[in-house]
Write an enzyme that holds these catalytic residues in place. Sequence first.
Site, PDB file in Angstrom:
ATOM      1  N   HIS A 257      53.108  87.887  64.501  1.00 42.95           N
ATOM      2  CA  HIS A 257      54.470  86.978  64.903  1.00 42.95           C
ATOM      3  C   HIS A 257      53.783  87.868  66.242  1.00 42.95           C
ATOM      4  O   HIS A 257      54.082  86.824  67.261  1.00 42.95           O
ATOM      5  CB  HIS A 257      55.319  86.529  64.252  1.00 42.95           C
ATOM      6  CG  HIS A 257      55.390  86.097  63.262  1.00 42.95           C
ATOM      7  ND1 HIS A 257      55.875  85.322  63.399  1.00 42.95           N
ATOM      8  CD2 HIS A 257      54.718  86.112  61.963  1.00 42.95           C
ATOM      9  CE1 HIS A 257      55.366  84.545  62.220  1.00 42.95           C
ATOM     10  NE2 HIS A 257      54.532  85.119  60.837  1.00 42.95           N
TER      11      HIS A 257
ATOM     12  N   ASP B  23      56.214  88.466  74.788  1.00 39.40           N
ATOM     13  CA  ASP B  23      56.315  87.707  73.771  1.00 39.40           C
ATOM     14  C   ASP B  23      55.752  86.807  73.220  1.00 39.40           C
ATOM     15  O   ASP B  23      54.168  86.337  73.704  1.00 39.40           O
ATOM     16  CB  ASP B  23      57.559  86.728  74.225  1.00 39.40           C
ATOM     17  CG  ASP B  23      58.514  86.842  72.878  1.00 39.40           C
ATOM     18  OD1 ASP B  23      58.158  87.158  71.656  1.00 39.40           O
ATOM     19  OD2 ASP B  23      60.104  86.720  73.743  1.00 39.40           O
TER      20      ASP B  23
HETATM   21  C1  GDG Z   1      59.114  87.591  66.822  1.00 39.41           C
HETATM   22  C2  GDG Z   1      57.853  87.344  67.522  1.00 39.41           C
HETATM   23  C3  GDG Z   1      58.040  84.778  67.689  1.00 39.41           C
HETATM   24  C4  GDG Z   1      68.616  85.105  68.383  1.00 39.41           C
HETATM   25  N1  GDG Z   1      69.742  85.186  68.560  1.00 39.41           N
HETATM   26  C5  GDG Z   1      71.153  84.940  67.818  1.00 39.41           C
HETATM   27  C6  GDG Z   1      69.897  83.963  66.872  1.00 39.41           C
HETATM   28  N2  GDG Z   1      68.183  84.308  67.395  1.00 39.41           N
HETATM   29  C7  GDG Z   1      67.479  83.451  67.159  1.00 39.41           C
HETATM   30  C8  GDG Z   1      66.709  82.696  67.774  1.00 39.41           C
HETATM   31  C9  GDG Z   1      65.652  82.614  67.549  1.00 39.41           C
HETATM   32  C10 GDG Z   1      65.200  84.063  66.655  1.00 39.41           C
HETATM   33  O1  GDG Z   1      66.332  83.770  66.624  1.00 39.41           O
HETATM   34  C11 GDG Z   1      64.000  84.475  67.969  1.00 39.41           C
HETATM   35  O2  GDG Z   1      63.128  84.343  67.727  1.00 39.41           O
HETATM   36  P1  GDG Z   1      62.031  84.631  68.466  1.00 39.41           P
HETATM   37  O3  GDG Z   1      60.706  84.036  68.665  1.00 39.41           O
HETATM   38  O4  GDG Z   1      62.830  84.089  70.159  1.00 39.41           O
HETATM   39  O5  GDG Z   1      62.079  85.975  69.049  1.00 39.41           O
HETATM   40  P2  GDG Z   1      61.752  87.339  67.710  1.00 39.41           P
HETATM   41  O6  GDG Z   1      63.202  88.193  67.274  1.00 39.41           O
HETATM   42  O7  GDG Z   1      61.444  88.884  69.063  1.00 39.41           O
HETATM   43  O8  GDG Z   1      60.404  87.161  67.109  1.00 39.41           O
HETATM   44  C12 GDG Z   1      58.026  86.140  68.851  1.00 39.41           C
HETATM   45  C13 GDG Z   1      58.677  85.224  66.434  1.00 39.41           C
HETATM   46  O9  GDG Z   1      58.564  85.897  65.585  1.00 39.41           O
HETATM   47  C14 GDG Z   1      58.346  83.717  65.677  1.00 39.41           C
HETATM   48  O10 GDG Z   1      56.818  83.398  65.607  1.00 39.41           O
HETATM   49  O11 GDG Z   1      58.020  83.711  68.540  1.00 39.41           O
HETATM   50  O12 GDG Z   1      57.432  86.588  69.619  1.00 39.41           O
HETATM   51  O13 GDG Z   1      58.661  88.258  69.428  1.00 39.41           O
HETATM   52  O14 GDG Z   1      65.164  81.413  66.985  1.00 39.41           O
HETATM   53  O15 GDG Z   1      67.337  81.255  67.979  1.00 39.41           O
HETATM   54  N3  GDG Z   1      69.690  82.793  65.801  1.00 39.41           N
HETATM   55  C15 GDG Z   1      71.403  83.533  65.317  1.00 39.41           C
HETATM   56  N4  GDG Z   1      72.572  84.245  65.819  1.00 39.41           N
HETATM   57  C16 GDG Z   1      72.045  85.274  67.392  1.00 39.41           C
HETATM   58  O16 GDG Z   1      72.772  85.716  67.777  1.00 39.41           O
HETATM   59  N5  GDG Z   1      71.964  82.648  64.326  1.00 39.41           N
END
Ligand code: GDG
Length: 481
Positions: free
Chosen positions: A158, A385
């Site tokens: 990821h 990222d």
């Molecule tokens: C890893 C990789 C890759 C965030 N704050 C809250 C909340 N979130 C949710 C977001 C989003 C998820 O968490 C974060 O996903 P990201 O992709 O932005 O980043 P990582 O957590 O670092 O994920 C990344 C991912 O895996 C998938 O393959 O894209 O690059 O680092 O969905 O909305 N959700 C809630 N409350 C919050 O305060 N409910």
Amino acid sequence: MARLIVVSNRVATPTETKGSAGGLAVGVFGALKDAGGVWFGWSGDVVSETVANAGPTLDQEGPVTFATVGLTKKDYDQYYRGFSNATLWPVFHYRNDLARYERDEYAGYRRVNAWLAHKLVKLIEPDDIIWVHDYHLIPFAEALRSEGVRNRIGFFLHIPFPSPQVLQTIPPHEELVKSLCCYDLLGFQTRNDQQAFHDYIAREAHGTVRELGEATKPGKGAETAGEVEEEGVLEAYGRTLHTGVYRIGVFPDEIAEQAARYESRQHVLDLKQSLEGRKLIMSVDRLDYSKGLVERFQAFEQLLEHSPEWRGKVTLVQIAPPTRSDVASYKVIREELEREAGRINGRYSGLDYTPIRYLSQQYDRWKLMSLFRESQVGYVTPLHDGMNLVAKEYVAAQNPEDPGVLVLSIFAGAAAELAGALLVNPHDATGMSEALEHALSMPLEERKERYHTNMEALRRNDLGVWRDRFLSDLARVPHQR
Ligand code: GDG
């Protein structure tokens, strides 16, 4: 149809798969429901050795078994907090300066992988397909193979895969790559990540790399997901394995529907009222140094400094729920961010105006989507990222009649797909502040055009496409029994 076994560091609870955990858990659960099978991993609990060894705990939900184990304090410290999050995570995000290497943590990482594999073996049937997720579980296939498992095993990373020189800062880098070669299929988020792995195999492991299919040349700066064939066939360390690029997506229409449904709820009305007509820039990230939060605040400060007409006219809301708060570098970033928010607010606040609202807490998913819809700019500027799902969620949540603009880092995997975003370099504060100004003053027609470009990309390559492509490729690759 073969059963599916999904292995990830954390397993969503059956309730979370019904929507509250977000897209990924729902997407993976969808595949499990279709094929039937097992979702195996850590429960999130730290327990005594006796309790850990008694696992896994099984929880049945229709055709899906949730199988979870607890970790002892020592395993948690060495495997999770240590090697996974204080060595692999920083190095894979090019932050060698924040990484440490401790032999006993690495030994713990391998020990826990072997122990988890041993726990899973009893639940595996001969034709099951096994799909392992992320950097915590690099040695998992190797451990399963040494238990005699001959099933097809795929791995999806990821996060970014670093260039060979950066990977080599981890002393046992070669063992890690050797372990990856025990999978039948390795999936990466972007072409760059796949290429970095191929480079290691060709240059450091003296293996052979065949790249099949031509990567479609980027059209107007964005790759066209779904039309890109990026398959690698590698031979190294006595094994043949396949690699591919699988850009993770979201379900855009579900997000759009959710954002619209909640747009007139009290929390949105309260926010609107408190903004008193000011424009809103929204950012949401797990509190992590890879997300570029400090640089983002400083670029916003530059906007207020160099374009005084925006003072009092625009507010940045940053939601950043803390994660991994027992890893030292996460305490540092938290303090730094609080200091920066305080300093900038001290400089530009008025009696009725606070430029940055920094909220260090978790919000419900549906609230986030409706806040995205309410804002004029989505400000997503990680330093590195894998993909960044927030960028995709931001676009999907917009009102098609009056969409906000996405300002996106070139170092997010999502930048390769979202040609309608304003791309920025997160190390260039001036460039970012100019992009913010551009976004805040963009005419409606251009906003709509950019929104449609992005939405098309999201629909073409949604979470279902990502999942189905990976699983059908895994079912198809020839594998060595
Ligand atoms: C890893 C990789 C890759 C965030 N704050 C809250 C909340 N979130 C949710 C977001 C989003 C998820 O968490 C974060 O996903 P990201 O992709 O932005 O980043 P990582 O957590 O670092 O994920 C990344 C991912 O895996 C998938 O393959 O894209 O690059 O680092 O969905 O909305 N959700 C809630 N409350 C919050 O305060 N409910």
